[in-house]
Design a protein around this motif. Structure first.
Motif, mmCIF file in Angstrom:
data_model
loop_
_atom_site.group_PDB
_atom_site.id
_atom_site.type_symbol
_atom_site.label_atom_id
_atom_site.label_comp_id
_atom_site.label_asym_id
_atom_site.label_seq_id
_atom_site.Cartn_x
_atom_site.Cartn_y
_atom_site.Cartn_z
ATOM 1 N N CYS A 78 0.857 -1.190 0.000
ATOM 2 C CA CYS A 78 0.000 0.000 0.000
ATOM 3 C C CYS A 78 0.896 1.245 0.000
ATOM 4 O O CYS A 78 1.735 1.406 0.886
ATOM 5 C CB CYS A 78 -0.883 -0.014 1.240
ATOM 6 S SG CYS A 78 -1.887 1.466 1.424
ATOM 7 N N ASP A 79 0.694 2.093 -0.986
ATOM 8 C CA ASP A 79 1.431 3.362 -1.079
ATOM 9 C C ASP A 79 0.691 4.393 -0.224
ATOM 10 O O ASP A 79 -0.367 4.888 -0.619
ATOM 11 C CB ASP A 79 1.500 3.806 -2.547
ATOM 12 C CG ASP A 79 2.346 5.064 -2.730
ATOM 13 O OD1 ASP A 79 2.601 5.766 -1.730
ATOM 14 O OD2 ASP A 79 2.737 5.332 -3.882
ATOM 15 N N ARG A 80 1.273 4.704 0.934
ATOM 16 C CA ARG A 80 0.574 5.586 1.894
ATOM 17 C C ARG A 80 0.547 7.032 1.435
ATOM 18 O O ARG A 80 -0.097 7.883 2.068
ATOM 19 C CB ARG A 80 1.257 5.484 3.276
ATOM 20 C CG ARG A 80 1.563 4.075 3.732
ATOM 21 C CD ARG A 80 0.503 3.317 4.463
ATOM 22 N NE ARG A 80 -0.651 3.915 4.987
ATOM 23 C CZ ARG A 80 -1.054 3.819 6.264
ATOM 24 N NH1 ARG A 80 -0.295 3.216 7.140
ATOM 25 N NH2 ARG A 80 -2.198 4.346 6.658
ATOM 26 N N THR A 81 1.273 7.337 0.349
ATOM 27 C CA THR A 81 1.344 8.731 -0.111
ATOM 28 C C THR A 81 0.651 8.942 -1.458
ATOM 29 O O THR A 81 0.656 10.059 -1.976
ATOM 30 C CB THR A 81 2.815 9.162 -0.291
ATOM 31 O OG1 THR A 81 3.397 8.379 -1.350
ATOM 32 C CG2 THR A 81 3.615 8.965 0.973
ATOM 33 N N ARG A 82 0.099 7.890 -2.044
ATOM 34 C CA ARG A 82 -0.416 8.028 -3.412
ATOM 35 C C ARG A 82 -1.521 9.100 -3.499
ATOM 36 O O ARG A 82 -2.545 9.004 -2.841
ATOM 37 C CB ARG A 82 -0.933 6.675 -3.925
ATOM 38 C CG ARG A 82 -1.225 6.706 -5.432
ATOM 39 C CD ARG A 82 -1.354 5.314 -6.009
ATOM 40 N NE ARG A 82 -0.074 4.605 -6.008
ATOM 41 C CZ ARG A 82 0.057 3.299 -6.229
ATOM 42 N NH1 ARG A 82 -1.012 2.556 -6.456
ATOM 43 N NH2 ARG A 82 1.253 2.738 -6.210
ATOM 44 N N PHE A 83 -1.294 10.065 -4.334
ATOM 45 C CA PHE A 83 -2.251 11.145 -4.576
ATOM 46 C C PHE A 83 -2.576 11.930 -3.315
ATOM 47 O O PHE A 83 -3.577 12.621 -3.250
ATOM 48 C CB PHE A 83 -3.516 10.616 -5.235
ATOM 49 C CG PHE A 83 -3.204 9.759 -6.420
ATOM 50 C CD1 PHE A 83 -2.483 10.282 -7.481
ATOM 51 C CD2 PHE A 83 -3.569 8.430 -6.462
ATOM 52 C CE1 PHE A 83 -2.151 9.493 -8.572
ATOM 53 C CE2 PHE A 83 -3.235 7.633 -7.548
ATOM 54 C CZ PHE A 83 -2.528 8.168 -8.600
ATOM 55 N N GLY A 84 -1.727 11.783 -2.272
ATOM 56 C CA GLY A 84 -1.940 12.521 -1.037
ATOM 57 C C GLY A 84 -1.398 13.914 -1.143
ATOM 58 O O GLY A 84 -0.905 14.274 -2.202
ATOM 59 N N PRO A 85 -1.423 14.696 -0.090
ATOM 60 C CA PRO A 85 -1.894 14.282 1.235
ATOM 61 C C PRO A 85 -3.413 14.270 1.371
ATOM 62 O O PRO A 85 -3.931 13.658 2.303
ATOM 63 C CB PRO A 85 -1.293 15.337 2.172
ATOM 64 C CG PRO A 85 -1.196 16.555 1.311
ATOM 65 C CD PRO A 85 -0.941 16.081 -0.074
ATOM 66 N N ASN A 86 -4.132 14.928 0.482
ATOM 67 C CA ASN A 86 -5.584 15.012 0.658
ATOM 68 C C ASN A 86 -6.314 14.129 -0.332
ATOM 69 O O ASN A 86 -6.458 14.473 -1.495
ATOM 70 C CB ASN A 86 -6.045 16.460 0.515
ATOM 71 C CG ASN A 86 -5.434 17.332 1.592
ATOM 72 O OD1 ASN A 86 -5.370 16.939 2.748
ATOM 73 N ND2 ASN A 86 -4.940 18.505 1.212
ATOM 74 N N VAL A 87 -6.752 13.000 0.153
ATOM 75 C CA VAL A 87 -7.491 12.062 -0.689
ATOM 76 C C VAL A 87 -8.953 12.083 -0.262
ATOM 77 O O VAL A 87 -9.247 12.028 0.932
ATOM 78 C CB VAL A 87 -6.916 10.628 -0.546
ATOM 79 C CG1 VAL A 87 -7.776 9.623 -1.281
ATOM 80 C CG2 VAL A 87 -5.472 10.584 -1.049
ATOM 81 N N LEU A 88 -9.817 12.187 -1.230
ATOM 82 C CA LEU A 88 -11.255 12.190 -0.947
ATOM 83 C C LEU A 88 -11.624 10.962 -0.120
ATOM 84 O O LEU A 88 -11.255 9.841 -0.478
ATOM 85 C CB LEU A 88 -12.016 12.186 -2.275
ATOM 86 C CG LEU A 88 -13.543 12.251 -2.253
ATOM 87 C CD1 LEU A 88 -14.057 12.879 -3.538
ATOM 88 C CD2 LEU A 88 -14.174 10.877 -2.072
#
Lengths: 256, 256
Positions: A136-146
């Protein structure tokens, strides 16, 4: 709801009961045959440890990974990666990781329970032709993910949904999957060059098998039993922890 | 493995390709028809927010909960409970929880992205005839659970597998499921009398629908796109984060 009791459990009926409803299919509902395909995958899926060396058809492997990729993910973040491991040298490292972690784990049990624990086959890392580490990529498209504003772990939760899809698709393809959870994840990250912001979620052994277990291995081995689902369903609020769960896990009180 | 490339992805083929392999079924493999039932559930499952008031057949609800209960769980711990919520007063409390959490979440985005966010329907709590809170008992059969010695979160991971089973079974039954992840879990625990050692994992809205979305709602709305699965598959070790993921999430750089 039809009555004050909105759930009717007919566990004895299960798969076979599906066929009886053929003439009364509502809109959007699958045909009895298709439904049966899904329910058979769900009920016949097993956490497997016994593999044969027969190679896996690459197209089948592609289908089960694509099935995993079609799990729901919070905010459509699709946070997973799939590390497909076939190199014996890598597998040997993971097997050593398991061996060390398992020796430590065995010390948590004592007496007959420890003897039983030590007799269980809990991995098939080197036997299975393919291992897959689902991360699991904890940063993917972060920091604000819907959808992740209140519960940060929704990325991990989504990744687990992908694992279950993979498991079911493999079962339908006649391929066995075993989840090895007894691993140091720090060591696993080191052995697979996984960077800090990526979290391993599931390490899976994948291959053909002589026979799928008819029951969960831990049930057959006398380690644990399936809980009655009726006792796990509550209405409108939490209703306490049943005190008779220990009946179903006869040795659970001796675990420590 | 057949070659150095052990995975072949034929995403365009998907469901329909299954039927073509009828004459070459290996042992333990499902028939093409049954396989199709599973793959259709996987590919047609959607995270739904639109529901109609038609009540859910209690036997169907029983089947989807029993399907959830047949997920794999580490150490066979079966850590889940299912709180089936139909009381409008309880739903109203949860809807207020969502409203508050969502107003806060909207502030994380700005400009056009915030406008788009605010236009999205992200829950169906009061519309759906049934809500289900799936919880994880962090103490069940603990403290020493087989397979949980190195990764304590395997109980949460197992619970998510149950959620995915529930979701797929519901799809086959023609019933829509929507995961509401924008909730204060502290408030949720208070509203549902959930004690400290029990962790809510998924809050699901469940009911019939006029139509299942043909694509994920966030794709249709232009919020995000499906990643190409080929870019998520690595061999034998981690191979870096693709730099072109932002192409698929065009606004991800503006999230903060």
């Amino acid at each position: 709801m039809v009555s004050g009791i909105p759930v009717t459990i007919k566990t004895s009926a299960k798969i076979n009961s599906i066929e009886q409803s053929e003439d009364n299919i509502s809109e959007h509902e699958f045909s009895p045959g298709k439904k049966q395909g899904l329910y058979e995958a769900i009920y016949k899926r097993r956490d497997m440890r016994h593999f044969i060396t027969k190679p896996i058809d690459p197209e089948k492997l592609g289908r089960i990974l694509d099935a995993a990729h079609h799990a729901g993910s919070v905010g459509y973040m699709q946070p997973w990666n799939f590390l497909v491991i076939t190199d014996p040298a890598v597998k040997n490292k993971i097997a050593l990781n398991f061996k060390n972690a398992n020796e430590e784990a065995a010390q948590k049990f004592s007496g007959d329970r420890q003897k039983l624990y030590n007799s269980l086959k809990l991995e098939g890392i080197q036997d299975a032709p393919v291992n897959i580490c689902v991360t699991c990529d904890r940063t993917r498209f972060g920091p604000n993910v819907l959808g992740r504003s209140t519960v940060f772990e929704t990325d991990l939760f989504s990744t687990c949904c992908a694992v279950q899809n993979l498991w079911l698709a493999a079962r339908a393809e006649g391929i066995a999957v075993g989840w090895v959870s007894i691993l140091s994840h720090d060591q696993l990250k080191e052995d697979l060059d996984i960077p800090d912001h990526i979290q391993p979620v599931a390490y899976l052994c994948i291959g053909h098998t002589e026979a799928f277990y008819s029951k969960p291995m831990l049930e057959t081995a006398g380690w644990a039993q399936r809980l009655p689902v009726e006792k796990l369903i509550y209405y409108n609020k939490w209703q306490g922890t049943p005190t008779d769960f220990k009946v179903y896990f006869p040795d659970s009180t001796k675990n420590d």
